[in-house]
Design a protein around this motif. Structure first.
Motif, PDB file in Angstrom:
ATOM      1  N   TRP A 172      21.486 -30.264 -10.802  1.00  0.00           N
ATOM      2  CA  TRP A 172      22.384 -31.414 -10.796  1.00  0.00           C
ATOM      3  C   TRP A 172      22.119 -32.343 -11.982  1.00  0.00           C
ATOM      4  N   ARG A 173      20.910 -32.265 -12.566  1.00  0.00           N
ATOM      5  CA  ARG A 173      20.574 -33.133 -13.691  1.00  0.00           C
ATOM      6  C   ARG A 173      21.254 -32.710 -14.997  1.00  0.00           C
ATOM      7  N   SER A 174      21.692 -31.466 -15.077  1.00  0.00           N
ATOM      8  CA  SER A 174      22.297 -30.950 -16.304  1.00  0.00           C
ATOM      9  C   SER A 174      23.549 -31.747 -16.656  1.00  0.00           C
ATOM     10  N   GLY A 175      23.543 -32.326 -17.858  1.00  0.00           N
ATOM     11  CA  GLY A 175      24.675 -33.131 -18.299  1.00  0.00           C
ATOM     12  C   GLY A 175      24.713 -34.521 -17.698  1.00  0.00           C
ATOM     13  N   ARG A 176      23.687 -34.870 -16.934  1.00  0.00           N
ATOM     14  CA  ARG A 176      23.638 -36.194 -16.293  1.00  0.00           C
ATOM     15  C   ARG A 176      22.290 -36.847 -16.606  1.00  0.00           C
ATOM     16  N   ASN A 177      22.059 -37.043 -17.884  1.00  0.00           N
ATOM     17  CA  ASN A 177      20.763 -37.551 -18.336  1.00  0.00           C
ATOM     18  C   ASN A 177      20.469 -38.959 -17.837  1.00  0.00           C
ATOM     19  N   GLY A 178      21.523 -39.762 -17.713  1.00  0.00           N
ATOM     20  CA  GLY A 178      21.309 -41.125 -17.230  1.00  0.00           C
ATOM     21  C   GLY A 178      20.797 -41.142 -15.805  1.00  0.00           C
ATOM     22  N   LEU A 179      21.458 -40.407 -14.930  1.00  0.00           N
ATOM     23  CA  LEU A 179      21.008 -40.325 -13.538  1.00  0.00           C
ATOM     24  C   LEU A 179      19.631 -39.703 -13.448  1.00  0.00           C
ATOM     25  N   ALA A 180      19.390 -38.662 -14.242  1.00  0.00           N
ATOM     26  CA  ALA A 180      18.098 -37.977 -14.199  1.00  0.00           C
ATOM     27  C   ALA A 180      16.972 -38.916 -14.598  1.00  0.00           C
ATOM     28  N   ARG A 181      17.168 -39.678 -15.669  1.00  0.00           N
ATOM     29  CA  ARG A 181      16.128 -40.626 -16.108  1.00  0.00           C
ATOM     30  C   ARG A 181      15.894 -41.703 -15.071  1.00  0.00           C
ATOM     31  N   TRP A 182      16.979 -42.207 -14.516  1.00  0.00           N
ATOM     32  CA  TRP A 182      16.863 -43.275 -13.516  1.00  0.00           C
ATOM     33  C   TRP A 182      16.125 -42.770 -12.278  1.00  0.00           C
ATOM     34  N   PHE A 183      16.488 -41.572 -11.812  1.00  0.00           N
ATOM     35  CA  PHE A 183      15.869 -41.047 -10.601  1.00  0.00           C
ATOM     36  C   PHE A 183      14.404 -40.695 -10.825  1.00  0.00           C
ATOM     37  N   ALA A 184      14.052 -40.298 -12.028  1.00  0.00           N
ATOM     38  CA  ALA A 184      12.649 -39.988 -12.322  1.00  0.00           C
ATOM     39  C   ALA A 184      11.769 -41.204 -12.115  1.00  0.00           C
ATOM     40  N   VAL A 185      12.332 -42.383 -12.318  1.00  0.00           N
ATOM     41  CA  VAL A 185      11.576 -43.630 -12.132  1.00  0.00           C
ATOM     42  C   VAL A 185      11.621 -44.073 -10.674  1.00  0.00           C
ATOM     43  N   VAL A 186      12.838 -44.241 -10.119  1.00  0.00           N
ATOM     44  CA  VAL A 186      12.931 -44.789  -8.760  1.00  0.00           C
ATOM     45  C   VAL A 186      12.421 -43.802  -7.715  1.00  0.00           C
ATOM     46  N   GLY A 187      12.442 -42.520  -8.040  1.00  0.00           N
ATOM     47  CA  GLY A 187      11.924 -41.545  -7.094  1.00  0.00           C
ATOM     48  C   GLY A 187      10.437 -41.674  -6.834  1.00  0.00           C
ATOM     49  N   GLN A 188       9.741 -42.431  -7.693  1.00  0.00           N
ATOM     50  CA  GLN A 188       8.303 -42.653  -7.524  1.00  0.00           C
ATOM     51  C   GLN A 188       7.990 -43.939  -6.759  1.00  0.00           C
ATOM     52  N   ARG A 189       9.015 -44.708  -6.404  1.00  0.00           N
ATOM     53  CA  ARG A 189       8.766 -45.927  -5.642  1.00  0.00           C
ATOM     54  C   ARG A 189       8.149 -45.576  -4.288  1.00  0.00           C
ATOM     55  N   SER A 190       7.337 -46.477  -3.772  1.00  0.00           N
ATOM     56  CA  SER A 190       6.640 -46.195  -2.515  1.00  0.00           C
ATOM     57  C   SER A 190       7.617 -45.938  -1.373  1.00  0.00           C
ATOM     58  N   SER A 191       8.759 -46.604  -1.391  1.00  0.00           N
ATOM     59  CA  SER A 191       9.746 -46.399  -0.327  1.00  0.00           C
ATOM     60  C   SER A 191      10.291 -44.976  -0.344  1.00  0.00           C
ATOM     61  N   MET A 192      10.436 -44.408  -1.533  1.00  0.00           N
ATOM     62  CA  MET A 192      10.947 -43.041  -1.651  1.00  0.00           C
ATOM     63  C   MET A 192       9.865 -42.018  -1.330  1.00  0.00           C
ATOM     64  N   VAL A 193       8.675 -42.282  -1.791  1.00  0.00           N
ATOM     65  CA  VAL A 193       7.566 -41.350  -1.528  1.00  0.00           C
ATOM     66  C   VAL A 193       7.276 -41.278  -0.032  1.00  0.00           C
ATOM     67  N   ALA A 194       7.302 -42.423   0.648  1.00  0.00           N
ATOM     68  CA  ALA A 194       6.948 -42.470   2.063  1.00  0.00           C
ATOM     69  C   ALA A 194       8.002 -41.832   2.957  1.00  0.00           C
ATOM     70  N   THR A 195       9.205 -41.647   2.440  1.00  0.00           N
ATOM     71  CA  THR A 195      10.299 -41.145   3.297  1.00  0.00           C
ATOM     72  C   THR A 195      10.814 -39.788   2.844  1.00  0.00           C
ATOM     73  N   GLN A 196      10.041 -39.059   2.094  1.00  0.00           N
ATOM     74  CA  GLN A 196      10.518 -37.779   1.577  1.00  0.00           C
ATOM     75  C   GLN A 196      11.000 -36.864   2.688  1.00  0.00           C
ATOM     76  N   HIS A 197      12.058 -36.121   2.367  1.00  0.00           N
ATOM     77  CA  HIS A 197      12.580 -35.153   3.332  1.00  0.00           C
ATOM     78  C   HIS A 197      11.545 -34.074   3.618  1.00  0.00           C
ATOM     79  N   ARG A 198      11.617 -33.538   4.817  1.00  0.00           N
ATOM     80  CA  ARG A 198      10.786 -32.400   5.169  1.00  0.00           C
ATOM     81  C   ARG A 198      11.497 -31.614   6.255  1.00  0.00           C
ATOM     82  N   SER A 199      11.218 -30.358   6.279  1.00  0.00           N
ATOM     83  CA  SER A 199      11.805 -29.520   7.328  1.00  0.00           C
ATOM     84  C   SER A 199      11.073 -29.771   8.643  1.00  0.00           C
ATOM     85  N   PRO A 200      11.796 -29.801   9.756  1.00  0.00           N
ATOM     86  CA  PRO A 200      11.154 -30.094  11.054  1.00  0.00           C
ATOM     87  C   PRO A 200      10.226 -28.971  11.480  1.00  0.00           C
TER      88      PRO A 200
END
Length: 200
Positions: A172-200
């Motif tokens: 999904w990042r291909s051709g969407r460098n702005g979103l990819a760069r932004w998500f690389a940063v916000v994806g490391q926020r504690s709120s995102m790390v603490a709520t990562q998806h997982r299979s049940p």
């Protein structure tokens, strides 16, 4: 409060990330459920979907957009700009991101059905919605906050995280460098790390 959630749901994750960002997470008891079979969830929410929030007064709220707005109210604001262009932009991003999540969830389910139960037309429609939604978000990626400062940014981050969870090999990042760069940063926020998806 009790929040009924499933670890695979991007909508439940959105509520959890929002609660973390506005610092009300410690007021919420998380209740892990299987939405397909949990009788208590069905008794609380006629749609039997997550997220479902049971307030301290016993009232029940469902649908992630409503729950997020209620939690923001409890926190005396933070995720929703005042009426005006900033608010409309944040709510529009939430709508696009929620639409991407809905399409992705439907597409994932269809991909795991037997071939005679699938509808190729429906699958193509969902895939097109995901791509078009991402392209629209990419167009405005430069205006996304560096943090998760509003409900639009929270929603977009959770949608991108859901795509990584369901289809880690899809680009999904291909051709969407702005979103990819932004998500690389916000994806490391504690709120995102603490709520990562997982299979049940």
């Amino acid at each position: 409060m009790k929040l009924f959630y499933a670890p695979t749901s991007p909508f439940a994750r959105k509520v959890r990330v929002a609660a973390h960002e506005i610092e009300v997470g410690d007021r919420i008891e998380l209740v892990l459920v299987n939405p397909w079979s949990d009788a208590e969830l069905r008794s609380l929410n006629p749609l039997a979907k997550v997220p479902t929030l049971v307030r301290d007064d016993g009232q029940v709220l469902f649908e992630s957009a409503l729950i997020c707005e209620y939690l923001d109210h409890l926190a005396a604001g933070g995720l929703y700009p005042a009426p005006g262009e900033a608010r409309w932009s944040a709510l529009l991003r939430q709508g696009i991101a929620d639409g991407v999540n809905a399409a992705a969830g439907r597409l994932f389910a269809d991909e795991h059905r037997s071939s005679n139960e699938r509808s190729n037309g429906v699958m193509q429609r969902q895939a097109a919605a995901i791509e078009a939604g991402l392209d629209r978000l990419e167009r405005d990626a430069g205006t996304l906050s560096e943090g998760l400062a509003d409900i639009g940014a929270v929603s977009v981050a959770c949608a991108l995280g859901y795509l990584d969870f369901r289809w880690p090999d899809r680009a999904w990042r291909s051709g969407r460098n702005g979103l990819a760069r932004w998500f690389a940063v916000v994806g490391q926020r504690s709120s995102m790390v603490a709520t990562q998806h997982r299979s049940p």
